[in-house]
Design a protein around this motif. Structure first.
Motif, PDB file in Angstrom:
ATOM      1  N   VAL A 180       0.838  -1.206   0.000  1.00  0.00           N
ATOM      2  CA  VAL A 180       0.000   0.000   0.000  1.00  0.00           C
ATOM      3  C   VAL A 180       0.870   1.252   0.000  1.00  0.00           C
ATOM      4  O   VAL A 180       0.637   2.195  -0.771  1.00  0.00           O
ATOM      5  N   LEU A 208      -5.434   8.851  -0.607  1.00  0.00           N
ATOM      6  CA  LEU A 208      -6.237   7.943   0.213  1.00  0.00           C
ATOM      7  C   LEU A 208      -6.974   6.934  -0.669  1.00  0.00           C
ATOM      8  O   LEU A 208      -7.089   5.759  -0.317  1.00  0.00           O
ATOM      9  N   TYR A 209      -7.453   7.421  -1.806  1.00  0.00           N
ATOM     10  CA  TYR A 209      -8.120   6.502  -2.736  1.00  0.00           C
ATOM     11  C   TYR A 209      -7.139   5.450  -3.255  1.00  0.00           C
ATOM     12  O   TYR A 209      -7.502   4.285  -3.429  1.00  0.00           O
ATOM     13  N   LEU A 212      -6.883   2.622  -1.027  1.00  0.00           N
ATOM     14  CA  LEU A 212      -8.036   1.744  -1.207  1.00  0.00           C
ATOM     15  C   LEU A 212      -7.872   0.887  -2.463  1.00  0.00           C
ATOM     16  O   LEU A 212      -8.151  -0.321  -2.444  1.00  0.00           O
ATOM     17  N   VAL A 215      -5.485  -1.907  -1.801  1.00  0.00           N
ATOM     18  CA  VAL A 215      -6.124  -2.975  -1.017  1.00  0.00           C
ATOM     19  C   VAL A 215      -7.016  -3.824  -1.915  1.00  0.00           C
ATOM     20  O   VAL A 215      -7.020  -5.058  -1.819  1.00  0.00           O
ATOM     21  N   PHE A 216      -7.768  -3.186  -2.811  1.00  0.00           N
ATOM     22  CA  PHE A 216      -8.627  -3.926  -3.730  1.00  0.00           C
ATOM     23  C   PHE A 216      -7.788  -4.827  -4.631  1.00  0.00           C
ATOM     24  O   PHE A 216      -8.184  -5.966  -4.929  1.00  0.00           O
ATOM     25  N   ILE A 259     -13.039  -0.523  -9.550  1.00  0.00           N
ATOM     26  CA  ILE A 259     -13.159   0.401  -8.427  1.00  0.00           C
ATOM     27  C   ILE A 259     -12.642   1.792  -8.803  1.00  0.00           C
ATOM     28  O   ILE A 259     -13.177   2.819  -8.378  1.00  0.00           O
TER      29      ILE A 259
END
Length: 266
Positions: A180, A208-209, A212, A215-216, A259
């Protein structure tokens, strides 16, 4: 490692020209990759992909991937043409439960349908990103690559606590967090060079996105690991020596591109 590097470079040399050209050639190329991905899903379950069922499932992934609206604008359809054609193929697969009701059930049809949807949606969004702009695709790819490399390097050096040992015993929490962080660092550099890639979002919000998205991507990798572990196979295929199959290379991207699309980046 030498084999992985050599064949990884060969695969990249094949993929990059299509990515740079874009247009129909890229869409058809990615559609063929999606078909191979579905074939790998069928093969893991020991289903014959050279069959009517296999052909319909692979064709389903292809029509989801290629934006049919751009080539058949006269189709009188109130919704996306690709999904409409895909729906017809799904109905044909379900027709097998009537034609051969003794040996072919709804559960039998569900696996090829789910496989084509799982693979097709991911590759569809890859094509959509390329249609939006080359920088959008590269941005997503850099996030995935930075996550994979960071997780591998940090995990090997500092990893002690297992992430999900029942699914993927080699992955660690430290490696996951390292992936990350690496994705955020690489994407920050990318966004500083190309500010248009994260519009209309603010830079800090975008970071921040990215966390995410990273992580996805890792979750997509874990999903593919869970599928392979369920069927007792090491790799989804043997297309790329040292790397496995198409799904082994695109499992993270299948989750990341949708996403990113959801957040309006393309």
């Amino acid at each position: 490692m030498k084999q992985r590097v050599i064949w990884g470079a060969i695969a990249l040399v094949i993929f990059l020209p299509f990515l740079l050209w874009g247009g129909l050639s890229f869409q058809v190329f990615v559609g063929l990759l999606a078909m191979i991905g579905v074939a790998e899903m069928l093969r893991m379950k020991e289903l014959e992909f050279f069959s009517l069922e296999g052909a319909l499932a692979m064709l389903g992934a292809f029509v989801l991937t290629v934006p049919l609206d751009h080539y058949f604008p006269s189709l009188p359809l109130p919704i996306d043409s690709s999904f409409s054609v895909y729906g017809i193929l799904v109905f044909l697969l379900l027709a097998g439960t009537v034609i051969d009701s003794d040996d072919y059930s709804f559960e039998d049809a569900a696996y090829p349908i789910a496989s084509s949807l799982y693979v097709g949606i991911g590759f569809q969004n890859l094509v959509a990103a390329r249609m939006s702009g080359l920088d959008k695709v590269l941005f997503a790819l850099f996030i995935v690559w930075a996550t994979d490399i960071g997780a591998y390097m940090i995990g090997r050096r500092f990893g002690t606590r297992k992430l999900l040992p029942k699914v993927s015993p080699n992955k660690t929490i430290e490696g996951s967090l390292g992936g990350v962080v690496c994705a955020m660092v690489v994407s920050l550099v990318f966004m500083l060079v190309d500010k248009a890639v994260y519009a209309p979002h603010h830079l800090l919000a975008m970071l921040l996105y990215v966390a995410l998205f990273s992580v996805f991507g890792q979750f997509g990798d874990l999903v593919e690991s869970a599928i392979k572990r369920h069927f007792g196979v090491k790799d989804s295929g043997r297309l790329i020596p040292g790397h496995g199959g198409i799904l082994d290379r695109f499992d993270s991207m299948i989750f990341v591109f949708p996403i990113i699309h959801l957040f309006g980046l393309f």
